[in-house]
Design an enzyme around this catalytic site. Sequence first.
Site, PDB file in Angstrom:
ATOM      1  N   ARG A 151      -4.708   2.647 -10.170  1.00 46.81           N
ATOM      2  CA  ARG A 151      -4.896   1.367 -10.854  1.00 46.81           C
ATOM      3  C   ARG A 151      -4.774   1.593 -12.358  1.00 46.81           C
ATOM      4  O   ARG A 151      -5.187   2.645 -12.872  1.00 46.81           O
ATOM      5  CB  ARG A 151      -6.281   0.780 -10.550  1.00 46.81           C
ATOM      6  CG  ARG A 151      -6.401   0.105  -9.196  1.00 46.81           C
ATOM      7  CD  ARG A 151      -5.554  -1.174  -9.097  1.00 46.81           C
ATOM      8  NE  ARG A 151      -5.664  -1.849  -7.831  1.00 46.81           N
ATOM      9  CZ  ARG A 151      -4.802  -1.772  -6.811  1.00 46.81           C
ATOM     10  NH1 ARG A 151      -3.732  -1.001  -6.906  1.00 46.81           N
ATOM     11  NH2 ARG A 151      -4.981  -2.462  -5.706  1.00 46.81           N
TER      12      ARG A 151
ATOM     13  N   HIS B 109       4.508  -1.540  -9.518  1.00 48.76           N
ATOM     14  CA  HIS B 109       3.485  -1.597  -8.457  1.00 48.76           C
ATOM     15  C   HIS B 109       4.134  -1.602  -7.070  1.00 48.76           C
ATOM     16  O   HIS B 109       3.890  -2.494  -6.252  1.00 48.76           O
ATOM     17  CB  HIS B 109       2.578  -2.830  -8.641  1.00 48.76           C
ATOM     18  CG  HIS B 109       1.251  -2.675  -7.948  1.00 48.76           C
ATOM     19  ND1 HIS B 109       0.061  -3.132  -8.470  1.00 48.76           N
ATOM     20  CD2 HIS B 109       0.931  -2.115  -6.746  1.00 48.76           C
ATOM     21  CE1 HIS B 109      -0.931  -2.863  -7.633  1.00 48.76           C
ATOM     22  NE2 HIS B 109      -0.421  -2.236  -6.577  1.00 48.76           N
TER      23      HIS B 109
HETATM   24  N1  LIG Z   1       0.218   1.364  -6.241  1.00 47.24           N
HETATM   25  C1  LIG Z   1       0.156   0.952  -4.994  1.00 47.24           C
HETATM   26  O1  LIG Z   1       1.168   0.486  -4.444  1.00 47.24           O
HETATM   27  C2  LIG Z   1      -1.135   1.087  -4.240  1.00 47.24           C
HETATM   28  C3  LIG Z   1      -1.148   0.831  -2.859  1.00 47.24           C
HETATM   29  C4  LIG Z   1      -2.352   0.989  -2.191  1.00 47.24           C
HETATM   30  C5  LIG Z   1      -3.501   1.413  -2.859  1.00 47.24           C
HETATM   31  N2  LIG Z   1      -3.445   1.663  -4.193  1.00 47.24           N
HETATM   32  C6  LIG Z   1      -4.637   2.145  -4.927  1.00 47.24           C
HETATM   33  O2  LIG Z   1      -5.084   3.357  -4.343  1.00 47.24           O
HETATM   34  C7  LIG Z   1      -6.503   3.365  -4.389  1.00 47.24           C
HETATM   35  C8  LIG Z   1      -7.059   4.362  -3.388  1.00 47.24           C
HETATM   36  O3  LIG Z   1      -6.857   3.861  -2.072  1.00 47.24           O
HETATM   37  P1  LIG Z   1      -7.556   4.523  -0.813  1.00 47.24           P
HETATM   38  O4  LIG Z   1      -7.215   3.675   0.345  1.00 47.24           O
HETATM   39  O5  LIG Z   1      -7.258   5.978  -0.749  1.00 47.24           O
HETATM   40  O6  LIG Z   1      -9.096   4.339  -1.225  1.00 47.24           O
HETATM   41  P2  LIG Z   1     -10.375   5.015  -0.561  1.00 47.24           P
HETATM   42  O7  LIG Z   1     -10.076   5.411   0.847  1.00 47.24           O
HETATM   43  O8  LIG Z   1     -11.506   4.082  -0.813  1.00 47.24           O
HETATM   44  O9  LIG Z   1     -10.562   6.362  -1.375  1.00 47.24           O
HETATM   45  C9  LIG Z   1     -11.030   6.374  -2.681  1.00 47.24           C
HETATM   46  C10 LIG Z   1     -11.279   7.813  -3.090  1.00 47.24           C
HETATM   47  O10 LIG Z   1     -11.715   7.821  -4.455  1.00 47.24           O
HETATM   48  C11 LIG Z   1     -12.947   8.531  -4.548  1.00 47.24           C
HETATM   49  N3  LIG Z   1     -13.783   7.979  -5.598  1.00 47.24           N
HETATM   50  C12 LIG Z   1     -14.217   6.699  -5.775  1.00 47.24           C
HETATM   51  N4  LIG Z   1     -15.010   6.614  -6.847  1.00 47.24           N
HETATM   52  C13 LIG Z   1     -15.096   7.860  -7.362  1.00 47.24           C
HETATM   53  C14 LIG Z   1     -15.788   8.419  -8.451  1.00 47.24           C
HETATM   54  N5  LIG Z   1     -16.563   7.676  -9.245  1.00 47.24           N
HETATM   55  N6  LIG Z   1     -15.659   9.745  -8.679  1.00 47.24           N
HETATM   56  C15 LIG Z   1     -14.912  10.514  -7.883  1.00 47.24           C
HETATM   57  N7  LIG Z   1     -14.214  10.049  -6.819  1.00 47.24           N
HETATM   58  C16 LIG Z   1     -14.310   8.731  -6.574  1.00 47.24           C
HETATM   59  C17 LIG Z   1     -13.612   8.327  -3.197  1.00 47.24           C
HETATM   60  O11 LIG Z   1     -14.601   9.310  -2.994  1.00 47.24           O
HETATM   61  P3  LIG Z   1     -15.400   9.430  -1.602  1.00 47.24           P
HETATM   62  O12 LIG Z   1     -14.397  10.025  -0.633  1.00 47.24           O
HETATM   63  O13 LIG Z   1     -16.516  10.326  -1.894  1.00 47.24           O
HETATM   64  O14 LIG Z   1     -15.791   8.017  -1.232  1.00 47.24           O
HETATM   65  C18 LIG Z   1     -12.402   8.461  -2.275  1.00 47.24           C
HETATM   66  O15 LIG Z   1     -12.127   9.810  -2.026  1.00 47.24           O
HETATM   67  C19 LIG Z   1      -6.860   1.897  -4.118  1.00 47.24           C
HETATM   68  O16 LIG Z   1      -8.169   1.605  -4.580  1.00 47.24           O
HETATM   69  C20 LIG Z   1      -5.812   1.167  -4.888  1.00 47.24           C
HETATM   70  O17 LIG Z   1      -6.310   0.990  -6.193  1.00 47.24           O
HETATM   71  C21 LIG Z   1      -2.286   1.497  -4.889  1.00 47.24           C
END
Ligand SMILES: NC(=O)c1ccc[n+]([C@@H]2O[C@H](COP(=O)([O-])OP(=O)(O)OC[C@H]3O[C@@H](n4cnc5c(N)ncnc54)[C@H](OP(=O)(O)O)[C@@H]3O)[C@@H](O)[C@H]2O)c1
Length: 312
Positions: free
Chosen positions: A227, A275
């Site tokens: 993001r 994006h």
């Molecule tokens: N550009 C694009 O096309 C696109 C598409 C889809 C998603 N995204 C982005 O990708 C992001 C991640 O997606 P996801 O499905 O992988 O999310 P997710 O499954 O919720 O994973 C988030 C990861 O970030 C870690 N995290 C959160 N807060 C943290 C902090 N304060 N310090 C350290 N680590 C932290 C979490 O730790 P824990 O494992 O300990 O909970 C988890 O490992 C989404 O939120 C979105 O913004 C972008």
Amino acid sequence: MTAQVFYAGEPDEWPVYEEELAAAFQRVGVEAALRNAVGDAADIDYIVYAPSSPIQDFSPFTSLKAVLSLWAGVEAFRGNKSLTRPLARMVETGMIEGMVEWVLGHVMRYHLGLDAHICGQDGVWRNDVTPPLARQRVVGVLGLGALGLAVARRLRDVGFQVGGWSRSAKTEPGIECFTGRNGLKDLLGQSEILVLLVPNTAETENLLNAGTLALMPKGARIINPGRGPLIEDAALLAALDTGQIGHATLDVFRTEPLPLDHAYWAHPKVTATPHIASATRVFTACETIAENVRRGEAGEALLHLVDREQGY
Ligand SMILES: NC(=O)c1ccc[n+]([C@@H]2O[C@H](COP(=O)([O-])OP(=O)(O)OC[C@H]3O[C@@H](n4cnc5c(N)ncnc54)[C@H](OP(=O)(O)O)[C@@H]3O)[C@@H](O)[C@H]2O)c1
């Protein structure tokens, strides 16, 4: 009982969702009535939801069991006070595969120095640089969730030395796992290529700033499909100008579409993409939605629930 499911996603995608969701409900053995007009809001059990929907007030949905987001990131509506029912974000195999492929492509671009030859078709025989092997290169992945962990595993399988950072401690074969501020410092200090896949929360805003960018090896590359607010833009631009950061590939921005006059568009060390790192794929998204409706109807815990306190 027939579950009442209201599709509040992009209108032009309704025909394909209508067909694929019906098939997915059948596969998991759920009886569901699907519609794309609100009608009687009080009889709706589940809303399949895109934050771009005109539905922003959830209070008329008095029987609502859950909102099932079509998007992975939920920052646009996690603070909606009228949404008091469980909220599941989108996690689906098509989006994960797409993200793995997109990140791998951009990591390989940096790792192999592909620009030197793709962009340098100018008659100069540039044969003086042999890139290190993947096993000699450290790639850091911030976020080891649904997307980050899949990305880290694939990079490990290609041969890279991979480090990952998450909020809770993790153990993953062949991936060095870090947590906390000290863990972040340790990982940044080694990462020649850094991938950002943490969500946008109060804790992760400006994660990459002048201080953290300075910890990275000189000339490190940054890939951000996470993001926009994860990066303090002015600090990144300054680090690119001094050479502390060698190049950045940015897919997400504080304002999207990225404004025409934004410095990122013209910067020679920035690749800006619109994006598109990965999108929700209808077929696999319908599997996730149908499984969650099945779980809801069976009284089982839903998958991928958003923790409102943590913000993701
Ligand atoms: N550009 C694009 O096309 C696109 C598409 C889809 C998603 N995204 C982005 O990708 C992001 C991640 O997606 P996801 O499905 O992988 O999310 P997710 O499954 O919720 O994973 C988030 C990861 O970030 C870690 N995290 C959160 N807060 C943290 C902090 N304060 N310090 C350290 N680590 C932290 C979490 O730790 P824990 O494992 O300990 O909970 C988890 O490992 C989404 O939120 C979105 O913004 C972008």
